[in-house]
Design an enzyme around this catalytic site. Structure first.
Site, PDB file in Angstrom:
ATOM      1  N   ASP A  24       0.752  -1.322   0.119  1.00 21.84           N
ATOM      2  CA  ASP A  24      -0.124  -0.014  -0.048  1.00 21.84           C
ATOM      3  C   ASP A  24       0.820   1.266   0.074  1.00 21.84           C
ATOM      4  O   ASP A  24       1.944   1.215   0.383  1.00 21.84           O
ATOM      5  CB  ASP A  24      -1.058  -0.161   1.171  1.00 21.84           C
ATOM      6  N   THR A  59     -12.232   2.002  -5.553  1.00 24.26           N
ATOM      7  CA  THR A  59     -12.841   2.707  -6.725  1.00 24.26           C
ATOM      8  C   THR A  59     -13.966   3.833  -6.155  1.00 24.26           C
ATOM      9  O   THR A  59     -14.942   3.478  -6.491  1.00 24.26           O
ATOM     10  CB  THR A  59     -13.298   1.832  -7.713  1.00 24.26           C
ATOM     11  N   CYS A  99     -20.103   0.761  -0.419  1.00 24.22           N
ATOM     12  CA  CYS A  99     -20.221  -0.063  -1.483  1.00 24.22           C
ATOM     13  C   CYS A  99     -21.609   0.414  -2.358  1.00 24.22           C
ATOM     14  O   CYS A  99     -21.473   0.787  -3.394  1.00 24.22           O
ATOM     15  CB  CYS A  99     -19.756  -1.571  -1.181  1.00 24.22           C
ATOM     16  N   ARG A 126     -18.870   5.442   6.002  1.00 24.05           N
ATOM     17  CA  ARG A 126     -18.860   6.005   4.828  1.00 24.05           C
ATOM     18  C   ARG A 126     -20.526   5.879   4.324  1.00 24.05           C
ATOM     19  O   ARG A 126     -21.162   5.080   4.573  1.00 24.05           O
ATOM     20  CB  ARG A 126     -18.120   5.378   3.856  1.00 24.05           C
TER      21      ARG A 126
HETATM   22  C1  UGA Z   1     -22.245  -4.990   0.397  1.00 21.43           C
HETATM   23  C2  UGA Z   1     -22.788  -6.178  -0.199  1.00 21.43           C
HETATM   24  O1  UGA Z   1     -23.795  -6.973   0.671  1.00 21.43           O
HETATM   25  C3  UGA Z   1     -21.621  -7.138  -0.430  1.00 21.43           C
HETATM   26  O2  UGA Z   1     -22.083  -8.552  -1.111  1.00 21.43           O
HETATM   27  C4  UGA Z   1     -20.243  -6.844  -1.380  1.00 21.43           C
HETATM   28  O3  UGA Z   1     -19.225  -7.414  -1.447  1.00 21.43           O
HETATM   29  C5  UGA Z   1     -20.015  -5.390  -0.638  1.00 21.43           C
HETATM   30  O4  UGA Z   1     -21.160  -4.323  -0.397  1.00 21.43           O
HETATM   31  C6  UGA Z   1     -19.050  -4.807  -1.620  1.00 21.43           C
HETATM   32  O5  UGA Z   1     -19.392  -4.186  -2.592  1.00 21.43           O
HETATM   33  O6  UGA Z   1     -17.865  -4.594  -1.138  1.00 21.43           O
HETATM   34  P1  UGA Z   1     -21.627  -4.095   2.828  1.00 21.43           P
HETATM   35  O7  UGA Z   1     -21.348  -2.880   2.015  1.00 21.43           O
HETATM   36  O8  UGA Z   1     -20.584  -4.605   3.766  1.00 21.43           O
HETATM   37  O9  UGA Z   1     -21.692  -5.323   1.710  1.00 21.43           O
HETATM   38  O10 UGA Z   1     -22.915  -4.253   3.713  1.00 21.43           O
HETATM   39  P2  UGA Z   1     -24.339  -4.919   3.646  1.00 21.43           P
HETATM   40  O11 UGA Z   1     -24.632  -5.904   4.436  1.00 21.43           O
HETATM   41  O12 UGA Z   1     -24.864  -5.185   2.034  1.00 21.43           O
HETATM   42  O13 UGA Z   1     -25.298  -3.701   3.930  1.00 21.43           O
HETATM   43  C7  UGA Z   1     -25.631  -2.565   3.286  1.00 21.43           C
HETATM   44  C8  UGA Z   1     -26.712  -1.618   3.868  1.00 21.43           C
HETATM   45  O14 UGA Z   1     -27.955  -1.979   3.480  1.00 21.43           O
HETATM   46  C9  UGA Z   1     -26.390  -1.401   5.216  1.00 21.43           C
HETATM   47  O15 UGA Z   1     -26.493  -0.085   5.753  1.00 21.43           O
HETATM   48  C10 UGA Z   1     -27.636  -2.176   5.824  1.00 21.43           C
HETATM   49  O16 UGA Z   1     -27.952  -1.609   7.120  1.00 21.43           O
HETATM   50  C11 UGA Z   1     -28.714  -2.046   4.661  1.00 21.43           C
HETATM   51  N1  UGA Z   1     -29.449  -2.990   4.744  1.00 21.43           N
HETATM   52  C12 UGA Z   1     -29.535  -4.274   4.598  1.00 21.43           C
HETATM   53  C13 UGA Z   1     -31.058  -2.646   4.864  1.00 21.43           C
HETATM   54  O17 UGA Z   1     -31.328  -1.257   5.279  1.00 21.43           O
HETATM   55  N2  UGA Z   1     -31.883  -3.554   4.953  1.00 21.43           N
HETATM   56  C14 UGA Z   1     -31.623  -4.847   4.646  1.00 21.43           C
HETATM   57  O18 UGA Z   1     -32.612  -5.616   4.639  1.00 21.43           O
HETATM   58  C15 UGA Z   1     -30.336  -5.082   4.425  1.00 21.43           C
END
Ligand code: UGA
Length: 437
Positions: A30, A85, A264, A334
Site C-alpha cells: 500500500d 474505486t 459500496c 462512509r
Molecule cells: C455489500 C454487499 O452486501 C456485499 O456483497 C459486497 O461485497 C459489498 O457491499 C461490496 O461491494 O464490497 P456491505 O456494504 O458490507 O456489503 O453491507 P451490507 O450487509 O450489504 O449492507 C448494506 C447496507 O444495507 C447497510 O447500511 C444495511 O444496514 C442496509 N440494509 C441491509 C438494509 O437497510 N436492509 C436490509 O434488509 C439489509
C-alpha cells in the site's frame, strides 16, 4: 503460492490475511505508510471481527508481509488488485485513478507469465482497457477479473468460504494459465464445493455491479412499501415476512428502515448509472436513480419523524442517537444513514448526543461537532427522544424500563424496525417506526 495484494484497505487487508491463512505466501502493498505499519504490527486500521486474529497468526508464521515498496511484488506470480474505486468528486462515476496507477506501478516488476487479478469493483469495460494498457506497455502478463462479494462484519468468512467464485478471462493466450492459477489459489474453497462461474471479463465485472444493484433495489423496494404502509395503516414487516416466504422473492434484504449506506452499495449504483449513460444505455438502469432517491429519502423521513414525535420543534431538543456506523459490527461511517440523521438533527437545531460501540473515531473525523457519550446509558440520560439508527445487538436488547428511567421523556423512534413495539409501549413509551402502525 506466492502472491501479492496491492491495496490494503478493507478488501485488500482482509484478502491478504485470508490468503496467508490458507497457506499462501503473501506480500501486501500500500502507498500509505501508516496503514502498512499498523497492519505489520497486526493492528487493522478498521474494525472487522476476526481480522486481528488471522492477521497476527499469519504475520507470526512469516507468510504475510506488508510493504510500501511495490518492487517487492517481483517474487510473486499472481497479483491481486484491491485498491479503492471511490465515487468521483464531481459526478456519480467511479474514480479509476488508483486502479490505473497500480497497473502502471506493477508493469516494471512483472514477469512475462505473471497473472494480474482485479478484485476492485469497476465499471464494465475497465478490465479490457487495462489489458490494452498492459499490451501497450509491452507487458505479456495476463489480466483476469475475480470480483469480491465480502460483507463488512463477515469479511473473513465471506473470503474463506464465499457463496460463489467468479473468474473472468480475456481472449489472450494467458487465459488458461490464469484459470489454473486462480483454481490453485482458491483450491480449498473449490474442494469444499464453492460454485465457480467462469466467464469473460465484462461479465465478471458486471456480476459484481449487478449484485450490488439488485441488493440496493431490494432494500429500496421494501422502503417504498414502508411509505405506502405508513399511509394506509399496513405493517411493512409483516408484508416482508409474507412475501419473503415466496422462495422466488426471499426474506433477506427486505428489512425496511433508514436504508442502505457504506462504501459500496450507494457508490456502486451511482457508478453503474454513470457507466450506463456513457454507453448510451442510461434508460436501462434509470430505476437505480429512483433506488438512490428512495434510499436518501428515508434519512429525511427519520429526521422529520424524530422532530414530529417530540412535539414539532427541534430547537434545543435533546436527542439520543443510537448508532453511527452504516450497519452493526462495523466502524464504517462512509455514506452512513445514521451519521446523516445525526447531522440533519444537528442542522435543525437539536442538542444531539450520539453513541456507537465502534464508530466514534471515524464519525468525529466526518462530523467534529458531534457530541458523543461513552455508553448506551449515558447517551440516554436526560434525552427528550431516542432514535435507533444502527441495529447493534446492545440496542436491540435495550430494556425499555431502564431506558425510561434514564430519559427525560419516554419517546423512541426505531429507524431499523428491530424493537418490539408492544414491549416498549407497555413500558410507557411513545414508540414509532417506519411503515409499522
Ligand atoms: C455489500 C454487499 O452486501 C456485499 O456483497 C459486497 O461485497 C459489498 O457491499 C461490496 O461491494 O464490497 P456491505 O456494504 O458490507 O456489503 O453491507 P451490507 O450487509 O450489504 O449492507 C448494506 C447496507 O444495507 C447497510 O447500511 C444495511 O444496514 C442496509 N440494509 C441491509 C438494509 O437497510 N436492509 C436490509 O434488509 C439489509
Amino acid at each position: 503460492m506466492r502472491i501479492s495484494v496491492i491495496g490494503c484497505g478493507y478488501l485488500g487487508a482482509v484478502h491478504a490475511a485470508a490468503m496467508a491463512d490458507l497457506g499462501h505466501e503473501v506480500i501486501a502493498v500500500d502507498v500509505d505508510a501508516a496503514k502498512v505499519d499498523a497492519l505489520a504490527q497486526g493492528k487493522p486500521p478498521f474494525f472487522e471481527p476476526g481480522l486481528p486474529e488471522i492477521l497476527s497468526s499469519s504475520l507470526a508464521s512469516g507468510r504475510l508481509r506488508f510493504t510500501t515498496d511495490i518492487s517487492e511484488v517481483a517474487g510473486a506470480s499472481l497479483h491481486f488488485i484491491a485498491v479503492g474505486t471511490p465515487q468521483s468528486e464531481n459526478s456519480g462515476a467511479a474514480d479509476l485513478r488508483f486502479v490505473h496507477a497500480v497497473i502502471d506501478a506493477l508493469i516494471p516488476h512483472l514477469g512475462s507469465a505473471d497473472v494480474i487479478v482485479g478484485k476492485s469493483t469497476v465499471p464494465v469495460g475497465t478490465a479490457e482497457a487495462l489489458s490494452h494498457r498492459l499490451l501497450a506497455a509491452g507487458s505479456s502478463a495476463t489480466l483476469a477479473w475475480n470480483p469480491e462479494f465480502l460483507r463488512e462484519g463477515f469479511a473473513i468468512k465471506d473470503t474463506l468460504s464465499p457463496d460463489r467464485l467468479v473468474f473472468g478471462f480475456g481472449e489472450g493466450p494467458g487465459a488458461l494459465q490464469a484459470r489454473s492459477a486462480l483454481r490453485d489459489v482458491y483450491s480449498q474453497a473449490i474442494a469444499s464445493g464453492t460454485p465457480v462461474v467462469e466467464t469473460d471479463l465484462a461479465t465478471a465485472e458486471l456480476v459484481k455491479t449487478a449484485a450490488n444493484a439488485f441488493l440496493a433495489t431490494k432494500i429500496s423496494f421494501i422502503n417504498a412499501m414502508s411509505e405506502i404502509a405508513e399511509v394506509t395503516g399496513a405493517n411493512v414487516t409483516e408484508l416482508a415476512d409474507a412475501i419473503g416466504y415466496d422462495a422466488r422473492i426471499g426474506r433477506k434484504f427486505l428489512n425496511a428502515g433508514v436504508g442502505f449506506g457504506g462504501g459500496c452499495l450507494p457508490k456502486d449504483i451511482r457508478a453503474f448509472s454513470a457507466r450506463a449513460q456513457e454507453l448510451g444505455l442510461g434508460s436501462s438502469v434509470a430505476f437505480l436513480d429512483e433506488v438512490d432517491a428512495i434510499n436518501l429519502r428515508q434519512r429525511e423521513r427519520v429526521i422529520a419523524r424524530v422532530i414530529a414525535d417530540a412535539g414539532g420543534d427541534a430547537a434545543g431538543l435533546r436527542v439520543a442517537v443510537l448508532g453511527l456506523a452504516f450497519k452493526p459490527h462495523s466502524d464504517d461511517v462512509r455514506d452512513s444513514p445514521a451519521l446523516d440523521v445525526a447531522q440533519g438533527l444537528l442542522a435543525a437545531g437539536a442538542d444531539v448526543v450520539a453513541y456507537d460501540p465502534q464508530a466514534h473515531g471515524p464519525a468525529l473525523l466526518r462530523l467534529p461537532k458531534l457530541n458523543l457519550a461513552d455508553t448506551l446509558e449515558q447517551v440516554l440520560v436526560g434525552a427528550d427522544i431516542a432514535v435507533l439508527v444502527t441495529e447493534w445487538p446492545e440496542f436491540v436488547a435495550l430494556d425499555p424500563r431502564v431506558a425510561g428511567d434514564l430519559m427525560a421523556h419516554k419517546r423512541i423512534v426505531d429507524a431499523r424496525n428491530v424493537l418490539d413495539a408492544d414491549t416498549w409501549r407497555a413500558a410507557g413509551f411513545h414508540y414509532s417506526s417506519l411503515g409499522r402502525p
